[in-house]
Structure formats: C-alpha cells, structure tokens
Design an enzyme around this catalytic site. Structure first.
Site, short mmCIF file in Angstrom:
data_model
loop_
_atom_site.label_atom_id
_atom_site.label_comp_id
_atom_site.label_asym_id
_atom_site.label_seq_id
_atom_site.Cartn_x
_atom_site.Cartn_y
_atom_site.Cartn_z
N ASP A 55 41.33 -15.39 11.15
CA ASP A 55 40.45 -14.93 10.08
C ASP A 55 40.81 -13.49 9.69
OD1 ASP A 55 37.58 -15.38 8.69
OD2 ASP A 55 37.74 -13.29 9.36
N TYR A 60 40.25 -5.70 5.12
CA TYR A 60 40.53 -5.21 6.48
C TYR A 60 41.80 -4.35 6.52
CZ TYR A 60 37.16 -8.86 7.75
OH TYR A 60 36.05 -9.66 7.84
N LYS A 88 39.78 -13.38 2.40
CA LYS A 88 38.55 -13.21 1.60
C LYS A 88 38.80 -12.35 0.36
CE LYS A 88 36.24 -13.27 6.06
NZ LYS A 88 36.94 -12.40 7.02
N HIS A 121 33.86 -12.58 -0.10
CA HIS A 121 33.51 -11.74 1.06
C HIS A 121 32.03 -11.32 1.03
CE1 HIS A 121 35.58 -8.89 4.13
NE2 HIS A 121 34.39 -9.20 4.53
P1 NDP Z 1 33.16 -9.41 17.47
O1 NDP Z 1 31.77 -9.87 17.60
O2 NDP Z 1 34.26 -10.39 17.48
O3 NDP Z 1 33.39 -8.31 18.57
C1 NDP Z 1 34.59 -7.57 18.65
C2 NDP Z 1 34.42 -6.51 19.73
O4 NDP Z 1 34.29 -7.13 21.00
C3 NDP Z 1 35.61 -5.61 19.79
O5 NDP Z 1 35.15 -4.32 20.11
C4 NDP Z 1 36.43 -6.20 20.95
O6 NDP Z 1 37.18 -5.18 21.56
C5 NDP Z 1 35.34 -6.69 21.87
N1 NDP Z 1 35.72 -7.88 22.67
C6 NDP Z 1 36.47 -8.93 22.30
N2 NDP Z 1 36.53 -9.85 23.27
C7 NDP Z 1 35.81 -9.36 24.32
C8 NDP Z 1 35.51 -9.85 25.60
N3 NDP Z 1 35.95 -11.03 26.02
N4 NDP Z 1 34.76 -9.06 26.41
C9 NDP Z 1 34.30 -7.86 26.00
N5 NDP Z 1 34.53 -7.35 24.77
C10 NDP Z 1 35.29 -8.10 23.93
O7 NDP Z 1 33.21 -8.48 16.16
P2 NDP Z 1 33.74 -8.49 14.68
O8 NDP Z 1 32.71 -7.82 13.88
O9 NDP Z 1 35.13 -8.02 14.64
O10 NDP Z 1 33.71 -10.05 14.23
C11 NDP Z 1 34.74 -10.95 14.48
C12 NDP Z 1 35.49 -11.29 13.20
O11 NDP Z 1 34.64 -11.88 12.23
C13 NDP Z 1 36.05 -10.05 12.48
O12 NDP Z 1 37.12 -9.49 13.17
C14 NDP Z 1 36.33 -10.63 11.13
O13 NDP Z 1 37.52 -11.37 11.16
C15 NDP Z 1 35.10 -11.51 10.92
N6 NDP Z 1 34.01 -10.81 10.23
C16 NDP Z 1 33.65 -11.22 8.96
C17 NDP Z 1 32.64 -10.60 8.27
C18 NDP Z 1 32.29 -11.03 6.90
O14 NDP Z 1 31.63 -10.26 6.18
N7 NDP Z 1 32.69 -12.22 6.48
C19 NDP Z 1 31.86 -9.51 8.86
C20 NDP Z 1 32.30 -9.16 10.20
C21 NDP Z 1 33.30 -9.81 10.84
P3 NDP Z 1 38.79 -5.24 21.74
O15 NDP Z 1 39.40 -5.57 20.42
O16 NDP Z 1 39.09 -3.84 22.18
O17 NDP Z 1 39.04 -6.28 22.77
C1 1BO Z 2 33.93 -4.23 5.28
C2 1BO Z 2 34.00 -5.66 5.67
C3 1BO Z 2 33.02 -6.06 6.71
C4 1BO Z 2 33.56 -7.07 7.67
O1 1BO Z 2 33.89 -8.30 7.09
#
Ligand code: NDP
Ligand code: 1BO
Length: 322
Positions: A55, A60, A88, A121
């Site tokens: 994704d 991003y 997106k 998005h």
């Molecule tokens: P997540 O809920 O996936 O959390 C990510 C965080 O958790 C990072 O800090 C990561 O750190 C940490 N992490 C990952 N795996 C573990 C684990 N097993 N144990 C402990 N910590 C962990 O957050 P996101 O907000 O990034 O959401 C995931 C994805 O969803 C995004 O990356 C994006 O692709 C999508 N998204 C879409 C949105 C939209 O508006 N459509 C909005 C927000 C997100 P580290 O990387 O250091 O491991």
């Molecule tokens: C700014 C974008 C938020 C995560 O999808």
C-alpha cells in the site's frame, strides 16, 4: 466476503474476494513515513516475508522507492501478476481533469503499467501547494461525481483493476453509490482496537464493499500506543504472540485486510506470521471492547482552518458521519 485461502497463479494466499472478482491479500505492507527505507522494506516484505500486497500513495513521497523495491522483487523472481499494488489520488489531483495525469505520474514512479487498486485518498480537494494547516483558499470545492467518472475510465482502460475510496463517511459513500457506474471495491479507513469504526465497517459489509484497515497498529508519530495497551499485551502473552501480531490478526478476524507499516525486517516478518491460528472469541471480544475510542488521523492538519471555511474544525470534516 469472509477470508479464504485463494490460489492465485499457483500460490496459496490468504485473501478476500472483491466485488470485481479480483482478490486482495489479507496482509499488505504500509509505506507511509517509510522514507528512504521504503525500497528495502518492500523488497524484504515481498521476497523474504511473502507479502503480495503493498500500500502506498503519491502523497507519501515514496512511490519511487516502492517502485525500486517492487522491481527488485520481480528481478528476484516474483511475478508482477502475483502482486497487489495500491496507490492513492492525492487531494491536489481531486478534480476530473487531473485524475489521469495523477495516475500516470504514480505509474511512472512505481515503474508499473497498471495498478491493482487506485483509491481516492481523502474526499476533499486542496489547491496545489496548499500549506499545512491550510491557508484561506487552500481547500477548494470538489466534483466527486466527475472525479469518480474519471476513475471509472481508468478501469475501462485497464490502467487500474479496481477503484475505491479512503476516509469517507457513510453519507459520502451512499452519495457515491447513487451515481457510480463502477462500484468502489474497497473502502480504506483507520481501524484498530482504539478506533473500531464499527458503523462504516457494517455499512460496507452490507454493500459488498471490502474494507482495508489502515494504521492497524495505532499508527506512528502522534498515534495511539496500542502495542503497550494492557489488553493487547495480556492477550499477546496468553497466546504467545507479539502485540503487533494480535493487532494485525484482530483486523483480519473482523474481515478486513490489514496494512501494517514497518521499515524493520524483523517486524515486517513478524507482522506476516498471522496465519494458521486464531484469537479466541473471548479475547477477540475483549480487544473489541477497549474504551477511549478515538480517531488518530482525523485530517485536521490537512483540511481544517479555524478562521476560514469550508472546514473550521475536525467536527466539520466528519459532520455527516452518522
Ligand atoms: P501502523 O498502524 O501500521 O503503525 C506503524 C508503526 O508501528 C511504525 O511506527 C512502526 O515502526 C511500528 N511497528 C510496525 N510493526 C511493529 C511491531 N510488530 N511491533 C511494534 N511496532 C511496530 O501505522 P500507519 O499509520 O503507517 O498505517 C499503516 C499504513 O496504512 C500506512 O503506512 C499507509 O500505507 C496506510 N495509511 C493510509 C491512510 C489513508 O488515509 N488511506 C492513513 C494512514 C495510513 P517501524 O517502521 O519503525 O517498525
Ligand atoms: C497525509 C496522508 C495520511 C496518511 O495516508
């Protein structure tokens, strides 16, 4: 539709079937805030951890890196048709005449000739170069029907296989269903035990729209620390799993695909080891009863200007929620 193991071109993949008939793998790699690590993370996820779903989004700023990771994975022997790649349409492209060029840029960055899924998005339009928070005049009127019509054309031309939305309310989705010729296959929303978002999940299920849970671990900077939430920790200890695995599995057991982000190989692999076991019903219910339900990503920084319309508060952004 319930989760099932589909055989996709000879590989068994835990997936959900979309309205279009295509399948979406149950676990994908998130790439928001992956920065320069996105390429390695995508490669590790696909080649070493068995992910088949990635994704990303133009906003991003990592599509180029993600594209390098995918290309390297294909070079290592994984076939493009075995991968499910989502991107997106950003809010600055949220007008009918900009949809196609936004998608073309995304495809160029990703070095792909089609996307599996292209999502709106946010259901709001921003002026090119809008600041954060937006200045007066940065948030513009939008033509949802015109934008969706252009998204539909991308499907007809095989540039994208499925289309969908993110961050919609039920009312906005209902409105879209009123004029859509091609149904949205996927609605991507923030969902985790700290923000279950039950109503829209139910609404989507009733309409056959698959839901992908973003931020399944509670997100990163400024997010909700669900990894150390006592209920999550206790169930993880009891089931001999990590808190991350419990959170990913909870989303899957609700019937959503889940896209945890990590840039660390050990966590990328850990987050994928969620097959062949279940969270027992009583523990699932405990996770589904965590109090203090609160959205982490409410769009405030992107769209709210308390001194100038159209959105003066977060409540304005979500005011048609129920
Ligand atoms: P997540 O809920 O996936 O959390 C990510 C965080 O958790 C990072 O800090 C990561 O750190 C940490 N992490 C990952 N795996 C573990 C684990 N097993 N144990 C402990 N910590 C962990 O957050 P996101 O907000 O990034 O959401 C995931 C994805 O969803 C995004 O990356 C994006 O692709 C999508 N998204 C879409 C949105 C939209 O508006 N459509 C909005 C927000 C997100 P580290 O990387 O250091 O491991
Ligand atoms: C700014 C974008 C938020 C995560 O999808």
């Amino acid at each position: 539709m319930a989760q099932a193991t589909f055989t996709l071109y000879g590989e068994k993949i835990e997936s959900f079937r979309l309205l279009s008939g295509h399948i979406i793998p149950a676990v994908g790699l998130g790439t928001w805030r992956s920065g320069s690590q996105a390429s390695n993370s995508v490669f590790t996820a696909i080649v070493e951890a068995g992910y088949r779903h990635v994704d990303t989004a133009a906003e991003y700023g990592v599509e180029g890196e993600v594209g390098h990771g995918i290309k390297a994975a294909i070079h290592a022997g994984v076939e493009r048709r075995h991968l499910f790649v989502t991107s997106k349409l950003w809010s600055s492209g949220f007008s009918p005449e900009r949809v196609r060029s936004a998608l073309k840029n995304t495809l160029q960055e990703l070095q792909l000739d089609y996307l599996d899924l292209y999502l709106i998005h946010w259901p709001f339009r921003l002026k090119e170069g809008a600041s954060r928070p937006p200045k007066a005049g940065d948030v513009l009127d939008c033509d949802m029907e015109g934008v969706w019509g252009e998204m539909e054309k991308l499907v007809e031309e095989n540039l994208v296989r499925d289309i969908g939305v993110c961050n919609f309310t039920m009312k906005k989705l209902n409105k879209l269903l009123g004029f859509a010729q091609t149904m949205p296959s996927v609605c991507q929303m923030e969902m985790h035990p700290g923000w279950r978002n039950d109503k829209i999940l139910e609404f989507c299920k009733m309409n056959g729209i698959h839901v992908t849970a973003n931020s399944p671990l509670g997100s990163s900077e400024g997010g909700r620390d669900l990894i150390h939430e006592p209920t999550v920790e206790a169930i993880a200890t009891k089931l001999n799993k990590s808190p991350g695995q419990i959170l990913v599995k909870w989303g899957m057991q609700r019937g959503t695909s889940v896209i945890p982000k990590s840039i660390h190989p050990d966590r990328i692999k850990e987050n994928m080891r969620v097959f062949g076991w279940e969270i027992p019903e009583e523990d699932f219910q405990a996770l589904s009863s965590i109090p203090q339900q609160k959205r982490v990503l409410d769009g405030e920084e992107l769209f709210v200007n308390k001194d100038a319309g159209p959105f003066r508060s977060v409540a304005d952004l979500w005011d048609d929620e129920d």
